[in-house]
Design a protein around this motif. Structure first.
Motif, PDB file in Angstrom:
ATOM      1  N   ASP A   3      32.334 -23.877  19.871  1.00 30.13           N
ATOM      2  CA  ASP A   3      33.012 -23.712  21.144  1.00 30.13           C
ATOM      3  C   ASP A   3      31.954 -23.685  22.246  1.00 30.13           C
ATOM      4  O   ASP A   3      31.128 -22.771  22.288  1.00 30.13           O
ATOM      5  CB  ASP A   3      33.794 -22.392  21.107  1.00 30.13           C
ATOM      6  CG  ASP A   3      34.699 -22.248  22.314  1.00 30.13           C
ATOM      7  OD1 ASP A   3      34.583 -23.078  23.236  1.00 30.13           O
ATOM      8  OD2 ASP A   3      35.520 -21.318  22.315  1.00 30.13           O
ATOM      9  N   ILE A   4      31.981 -24.673  23.124  1.00 28.39           N
ATOM     10  CA  ILE A   4      30.948 -24.770  24.171  1.00 28.39           C
ATOM     11  C   ILE A   4      30.959 -23.540  25.073  1.00 28.39           C
ATOM     12  O   ILE A   4      29.928 -23.124  25.595  1.00 28.39           O
ATOM     13  CB  ILE A   4      31.141 -26.068  24.998  1.00 28.39           C
ATOM     14  CG1 ILE A   4      30.804 -27.272  24.127  1.00 28.39           C
ATOM     15  CG2 ILE A   4      30.235 -26.066  26.231  1.00 28.39           C
ATOM     16  CD1 ILE A   4      31.084 -28.600  24.754  1.00 28.39           C
ATOM     17  N   LYS A   5      32.119 -22.933  25.203  1.00 26.03           N
ATOM     18  CA  LYS A   5      32.223 -21.728  26.046  1.00 26.03           C
ATOM     19  C   LYS A   5      31.260 -20.625  25.602  1.00 26.03           C
ATOM     20  O   LYS A   5      30.838 -19.797  26.404  1.00 26.03           O
ATOM     21  CB  LYS A   5      33.652 -21.193  26.013  1.00 26.03           C
ATOM     22  CG  LYS A   5      34.597 -21.980  26.885  1.00 26.03           C
ATOM     23  CD  LYS A   5      35.982 -21.367  26.824  1.00 26.03           C
ATOM     24  CE  LYS A   5      37.004 -22.294  27.469  1.00 26.03           C
ATOM     25  NZ  LYS A   5      38.306 -22.234  26.779  1.00 26.03           N
ATOM     26  N   LEU A   6      30.956 -20.644  24.295  1.00 29.41           N
ATOM     27  CA  LEU A   6      30.035 -19.630  23.772  1.00 29.41           C
ATOM     28  C   LEU A   6      28.672 -19.702  24.440  1.00 29.41           C
ATOM     29  O   LEU A   6      28.004 -18.680  24.629  1.00 29.41           O
ATOM     30  CB  LEU A   6      29.840 -19.826  22.265  1.00 29.41           C
ATOM     31  CG  LEU A   6      30.692 -18.984  21.322  1.00 29.41           C
ATOM     32  CD1 LEU A   6      30.308 -19.289  19.895  1.00 29.41           C
ATOM     33  CD2 LEU A   6      30.517 -17.497  21.623  1.00 29.41           C
ATOM     34  N   ALA A   7      28.241 -20.910  24.801  1.00 30.32           N
ATOM     35  CA  ALA A   7      26.941 -21.081  25.426  1.00 30.32           C
ATOM     36  C   ALA A   7      26.889 -20.348  26.761  1.00 30.32           C
ATOM     37  O   ALA A   7      25.824 -19.918  27.213  1.00 30.32           O
ATOM     38  CB  ALA A   7      26.636 -22.560  25.629  1.00 30.32           C
ATOM     39  N   VAL A   8      28.061 -20.194  27.393  1.00 25.77           N
ATOM     40  CA  VAL A   8      28.132 -19.503  28.672  1.00 25.77           C
ATOM     41  C   VAL A   8      28.421 -18.015  28.461  1.00 25.77           C
ATOM     42  O   VAL A   8      27.769 -17.153  29.025  1.00 25.77           O
ATOM     43  CB  VAL A   8      29.244 -20.117  29.557  1.00 25.77           C
ATOM     44  CG1 VAL A   8      29.334 -19.400  30.886  1.00 25.77           C
ATOM     45  CG2 VAL A   8      28.969 -21.599  29.760  1.00 25.77           C
ATOM     46  N   SER A   9      29.404 -17.736  27.599  1.00 30.02           N
ATOM     47  CA  SER A   9      29.873 -16.354  27.472  1.00 30.02           C
ATOM     48  C   SER A   9      28.980 -15.489  26.582  1.00 30.02           C
ATOM     49  O   SER A   9      28.857 -14.294  26.809  1.00 30.02           O
ATOM     50  CB  SER A   9      31.300 -16.349  26.921  1.00 30.02           C
ATOM     51  OG  SER A   9      31.301 -16.842  25.596  1.00 30.02           O
ATOM     52  N   ASP A  10      28.383 -16.080  25.565  1.00 33.83           N
ATOM     53  CA  ASP A  10      27.572 -15.282  24.653  1.00 33.83           C
ATOM     54  C   ASP A  10      26.374 -16.092  24.130  1.00 33.83           C
ATOM     55  O   ASP A  10      26.264 -16.353  22.941  1.00 33.83           O
ATOM     56  CB  ASP A  10      28.449 -14.807  23.480  1.00 33.83           C
ATOM     57  CG  ASP A  10      27.848 -13.598  22.769  1.00 33.83           C
ATOM     58  OD1 ASP A  10      26.684 -13.247  23.083  1.00 33.83           O
ATOM     59  OD2 ASP A  10      28.520 -13.024  21.908  1.00 33.83           O
ATOM     60  N   PRO A  11      25.482 -16.485  25.056  1.00 34.11           N
ATOM     61  CA  PRO A  11      24.377 -17.368  24.667  1.00 34.11           C
ATOM     62  C   PRO A  11      23.461 -16.739  23.611  1.00 34.11           C
ATOM     63  O   PRO A  11      22.948 -17.450  22.746  1.00 34.11           O
ATOM     64  CB  PRO A  11      23.625 -17.612  25.976  1.00 34.11           C
ATOM     65  CG  PRO A  11      24.073 -16.548  26.904  1.00 34.11           C
ATOM     66  CD  PRO A  11      25.455 -16.164  26.493  1.00 34.11           C
ATOM     67  N   ASP A  12      23.300 -15.428  23.668  1.00 30.02           N
ATOM     68  CA  ASP A  12      22.380 -14.796  22.717  1.00 30.02           C
ATOM     69  C   ASP A  12      22.864 -14.931  21.282  1.00 30.02           C
ATOM     70  O   ASP A  12      22.081 -15.176  20.373  1.00 30.02           O
ATOM     71  CB  ASP A  12      22.192 -13.309  23.063  1.00 30.02           C
ATOM     72  CG  ASP A  12      21.400 -13.146  24.353  1.00 30.02           C
ATOM     73  OD1 ASP A  12      20.711 -14.128  24.728  1.00 30.02           O
ATOM     74  OD2 ASP A  12      21.490 -12.079  24.989  1.00 30.02           O
ATOM     75  N   ARG A  13      24.164 -14.759  21.119  1.00 27.24           N
ATOM     76  CA  ARG A  13      24.727 -14.869  19.777  1.00 27.24           C
ATOM     77  C   ARG A  13      24.506 -16.275  19.226  1.00 27.24           C
ATOM     78  O   ARG A  13      24.136 -16.471  18.078  1.00 27.24           O
ATOM     79  CB  ARG A  13      26.225 -14.547  19.830  1.00 27.24           C
ATOM     80  CG  ARG A  13      26.861 -14.607  18.469  1.00 27.24           C
ATOM     81  CD  ARG A  13      28.283 -14.099  18.461  1.00 27.24           C
ATOM     82  NE  ARG A  13      28.946 -14.651  17.286  1.00 27.24           N
ATOM     83  CZ  ARG A  13      30.140 -15.235  17.303  1.00 27.24           C
ATOM     84  NH1 ARG A  13      30.803 -15.358  18.424  1.00 27.24           N
ATOM     85  NH2 ARG A  13      30.653 -15.705  16.200  1.00 27.24           N
TER      86      ARG A  13
END
Length: 428
Positions: A3-13
RNA sequence: GGAGAGGUGGCUGAGCGGUUGAAAGCGCCUGACUCGAAAUCAGGUAAGUGGGCAAUCCCUGCUUCGGGGGUUCGAAUCCCCCCCUCUCCGCCA
C-alpha cells in the motif's frame, strides 16, 4: 503491491520491513514525495475539471436558448488545455510511482523471525524418521539410470540440459502422484480442482508478482507478450483478477496440476543431476482466497494439506518457518517450507513452500470482496502452497524406497493407482 | 486465416452529441401491511480516488458505459487502433 499510503503514513515501518529483507530503504521517501506531488496535482486537475463541466453545461444551456456562447466556449477550451498539461504530468508521476512500487516486496508479518540467511530459519517440527539403510543408498539419478526409467541422455538430445524423460513405471508414478495429491486435496481438504493454461499474458504475471522483477526467471514467447508460467500460483490466483467476490463465497480454495517452466538463471552448477533443479517440472498447487482475519488459519490449512501428502506417502520431512532474509517469495508476508528427507543429499530438500501473501497480490490483481450491502470493498488475502512438487517427490520416493537390488518399492498409498508393487525395468 | 454481428450497472436491455452514472424489467436490501410468510405498496441498491468532518454516519468534487488514442466548449453516443465474445467459411489434434 504494498500500500503506497504506508510510505506516507508509516515510513519507518516500511523501511524496517525492507531492511529485514535485505533491501535498500531510500525508495520509501522517494515514494512518499511522489505520492504527495501526485495528490496535489489530482486536486488541481479535479478543480479545473469541475469548472469545465460547469461551463460546458452553461454552453449547452445558452445554445438551447439560441444565445451566443462563443466567448464561454473559447474560455473553456483554454481550460481544457491546462487540464491536459496537468494530467500529462500526473500520468508521468503515476507511472514513476508504479514502477517503484511494483518492485517492492511484501512486508513480513510481525511474528516472522528476523534473519539474514537460511541459518536463521526456525525448524518447527520434523515428521517421520529418516530410514537407516543397511546398504549404501544411491541417488535417484543413478537408480533411474540403472532401471532405465529416467533418461537424462535422451532428454538432453531433445531439449538440452536440465530436462528429463520418464520411462515405463516412473512415468506411471508421475501420473499416480498427480492423481493422489489432487484427490486428497479435493476430497479431504476442501479444494476445487482447476486446470488452466500454462501460457499466460504478461499482465497476469504482474498480478502475482513474478513480473516485472523476475522476468529473467521466465520463458517468454518470442514476438508475443506471453510467458510460460513458472508456477501455477500465477493462473490460480489470477482466475479472479479484477473481481469483487462475495464474502459468503470465501474462503475459495483451488488446487490444480500444471507444468511449470523456469530458466534457473544463476543456478549454473547447482543440483545438476536428477530431478531437483530442472527447466520444466510438474506441480500440484494450492491457492486460497480468504478474508484478512482468516489468512493465518488458512496458511495452517495449506501446511497441513501439504504435510498430509508427505505423511500419506510415508516420507520423512521437516517444517521450517522462513526468516525475513530467506523468504524467497517476493509476494509473501510469511512462508513455511516443507522439506523432504533426501538420502543422497543427506539433507532435507524443499518440496513445498506455503505462503500467506496477505493483500499484496490482491492489490496488484485487484481481487476484492464485499461483506454486504453498503459495506465497502476490501482486498482479499491470497495464499499459495505447493502440494507438492511432483519431480522432487518422485526423487524422494525413489531414494527413500529403494531396495538393495536397486528396485523401488511403491508407497502403499499409491498401490491402487499403480497396480504394481515395485518400480523395476519391466513395463507392467 | 477470411466475412459478418456485438461488447452498457449483479443480470436482461434502452440510450446513438448536452441537466444520463445512465430508462425499463428482474434480482437484492430496508420499511409498511401480516401472528409469520407470499402478494402488494414506498424507498434504496456500481466501483475507484480526493476534500470537509471527531466519525466505519453524513455532505461533496473528480474519474469510469471492453482497452487506448482523437474530434468537440461538452462523448456511452462521432472517428482511428487494439482486445474479447458470437455466427458462417477455411485449416487442424
Amino acid at each position: 503491491m504494498i500500500d503506497i499510503k504506508l510510505a506516507v503514513s508509516d515510513p519507518d515501518r516500511l523501511k524496517k520491513a525492507l531492511e529485514s529483507r535485505g533491501l535498500q530503504t531510500a525508495i520509501v521517501d522517494e515514494m512518499a514525495t511522489l505520492d504527495q506531488k501526485r495528490k496535489k496535482l489530482v486536486q488541481e486537475s479535479d478543480e479545473l475539471k469541475r469548472l469545465r463541466n460547469e461551463q460546458s453545461k452553461q454552453v449547452g444551456l445558452l445554445k438551447s436558448k439560441g444565445e451566443d456562447a462563443s466567448e464561454l466556449m473559447a474560455k473553456t477550451k483554454q481550460m481544457g488545455e491546462r487540464i491536459a498539461a496537468i494530467d500529462q504530468e500526473l500520468d508521468q508521476i503515476k507511472s514513476e510511482l508504479d514502477s517503484i512500487a511494483l518492485t517492492v516486496p511484501n512486508i513480513p508479518e510481525e511474528d516472522v523471525p528476523y534473519g539474514k540467511s537460511d541459518a536463521e530459519n526456525i525448524h518447527v517440527k520434523t515428521v517421520g524418521q529418516p530410514r537407516v539403510f543397511e546398504f549404501e543408498p544411491k541417488g535417484h539419478w543413478d537408480l533411474g539410470d540403472t532401471l532405465d526409467v529416467l533418461d537424462n541422455t535422451r532428454a538432453a538430445k531433445l531439449s538440452g540440459a536440465r530436462f528429463n524423460v520418464f520411462k515405463g513405471k516412473l512415468a506411471a508414478l508421475q501420473r499416480a502422484l498427480i492423481s493422489y495429491m489432487i484427490d486428497m486435496h479435493t476430497k479431504e481438504h476442501g479444494f476445487k480442482e482447476i486446470f488452466a493454461p500454462v501460457l499466460v499474458l504478461d499482465k497476469t504475471c504482474l498480478g502475482t508478482g513474478q513480473l516485472p522483477k523476475f522476468a529473467q526467471d521466465m520463458y517468454k514467447i518470442e514476438g508475443e507478450d506471453m510467458y510460460l508460467i513458472s508456477t501455477n500460483e500465477i493462473t490460480l490466483v489470477n482466475m479472479h483478477q479484477g473481481e469483487i467476490l462475495k464474502a459468503s463465497d470465501l474462503p475459495i480454495r483451488y488446487t490444480g496440476f500444471a507444468l511449470c517452466f523456469r530458466k534457473e538463471a544463476g543456478a549454473a552448477g547447482r543440483d545438476t543431476r536428477g530431478l531437483i533443479r530442472v527447466h520444466q517440472f510438474e506441480k500440484v498447487e494450492m491457492v486460497t482466497f480468504c478474508k484478512p482475519e482468516e489468512s493465518s488459519k488458512e496458511l495452517q490449512h495449506l501446511i497441513d494439506s501439504a504435510g498430509a501428502v508427505l505423511e500419506g506417502l510415508g516420507l520423512p520431512y521437516r517444517l521450517s518457518l522462513m526468516c525475513t532474509g530467506d523468504m524467497s517469495g517476493f509476494s509473501a508476508a510469511k512462508s513455511y517450507d516443507l522439506e523432504v528427507w533426501m538420502p543422497s543429499y543427506n539433507a532435507y530438500v524443499e518440496v513445498s513452500s506455503c505462503s500467506n501473501c496477505t493483500d499484496f497480490q490482491a492489490r496488484r490483481a485487484q481481487i476484492r470482496f464485499k461483506e454486504g450491502q453498503g459495506e465497502g470493498t476490501k482486498f482479499v488475502h491470497t495464499l499459495n502452497g505447493s502440494g507438492l512438487a511432483i519431480g522432487r517427490t518422485m526423487a524422494a520416493i525413489m531414494e527413500n524406497y529403494q531396495e538393495k537390488d536397486g528396485r523401488i518399492r511403491v508407497p502403499d498409498a499409491l498401490r491402487n493407482y499403480l497396480g504394481f508393487e515395485f518400480i523395476d525395468g519391466s513395463n507392467k
